[in-house]
Design an enzyme around this catalytic site. Structure first.
Site: not given
Length: 330
Positions: A169, A270, A300
């Site tokens: 991320s 995501d 995610h």
């Protein structure tokens, strides 16, 4: 109450619903005190929690250290050394996620110790400074400086000329930034120092132009309102603050010619799925060796709960295999 996101398996739906509604305050509503409390949170490392997050490998020694950064200060490092290591191994630098605002090195003990044990190399996790106390580009500069220091002065008897990068991320964003900024680092033999970048659902475009942001705006774990709030907290607010399309914030807009080979893992449900897919295409167009895998039915954050993610074992095996091929086998 936020309902389970469509398309998830029952176990993942149950876990993400708990995380989204009960376990923590949403970043959208979080105060600075809430943010600091979230950073200090560390999940237990014993069953049943470790059945979800993966265990901390007992054969890996964990130690603390520091690395200097450009403003004269230093940031903490967390070293993972597998037992039986004779020294001189490559080093994998791991950069944790959390929207440049949350997260900690200790929260990532399961995956970092797993990578160290499976690869038989030293892993170093960077505890970069976070927003809103330290706004962009402080986090990026901290990571660049720490990796450069590891190459020039790193201890623990590592091979300082063979460095891999990985992160999830926001950590994937920072890993991509470091790979771009330090592509010119060379060993005495003229070989590139940064050998590989493994990017796990990376955020690569802070202009938020990826179609998946609206497609999965109400996704599990990460939503569009959360993305906007993370970005608001991270962005600098001074006259010299970088613009949204500056590669120090959005590596998608950077020149990637000659950067290290990459693995890009994305989650199909995501909101920032297309950030990773677009970045993989950007790398490929520049002639960079890239492998990209989009994991279906996953949200995610799936790398943090491999025990319940349908492809948890597969994604970790792919991660280890690709890093080994480019870093250890080099």
């Amino acid at each position: 109450m936020k309902r389970p996101y469509p398309g998830l398996t029952p176990l993942v739906a149950a876990l993400t619903t708990y995380l989204d509604n009960i376990a923590r305050t949403s970043i959208v509503d979080a105060t600075l005190e809430d943010i600091r409390a979230a950073r200090a949170t560390v999940y237990p490392t014993t069953p049943p929690f470790s059945w979800i997050t993966g265990r901390v490998e007992p054969s890996v020694r964990i130690e603390e250290g520091t690395a200097p950064v450009r403003d004269g200060g230093s940031i903490p490092l967390r070293w993972y050394t597998p037992s039986g290591t004779k020294g001189g191994t490559p080093v994998l630098v791991f950069i944790h996620g959390g929207g440049w605002v949350q997260g900690s090195t200790r929260m990532y003990d399961p995956i970092c110790s797993h990578l160290a044990a499976e690869l038989g190399i030293v892993v170093v996790s960077l505890d970069y400074r976070m927003a809103p106390e330290h706004r962009a580009p402080v986090a990026a500069h901290d990571c660049i400086d720490a990796v450069r220091w590891l190459h020039e002065h790193g201890d623990h008897d590592i091979d300082r000329d063979r460095i891999g990068l990985s992160g999830d991320s926001a950590g994937g964003n920072l890993s991509a930034v470091v790979a771009q900024e330090l592509r010119e680092l060379r060993s005495a033999a003229g070989e590139p120092v940064i050998r590989h970048q493994a990017l796990i659902y990376p955020a690569t475009d802070l202009t938020l132009a990826s179609p998946s942001i609206d497609e999965h705006a109400d996704g599990a774990i990460l939503t569009k309102p959360k993305i906007l709030r993370f970005r608001e907290l991270y962005l600098g607010d001074g006259p010299d603050a970088p613009t949204l399309d500056d590669p120090i914030l959005s590596p998608l807009f950077g020149d990637v010619t000659g950067v290290a080979p990459a693995l890009v893992q994305t989650a199909d449900l995501d909101p920032i799925r297309d950030d990773g897919l677009r970045y993989a295409e950007h790398l490929r167009a520049a002639g960079v060796d890239v492998r990209v895998t989009n994991y279906l039915g996953l949200p995610h954050g799936f790398a943090s709960f491999p025990g319940v993610a349908p492809a948890g074992r597969q994604s970790r095996l792919e991660l280890v295999t690709e890093i080994r091929r480019h870093l250890v086998g080099a």
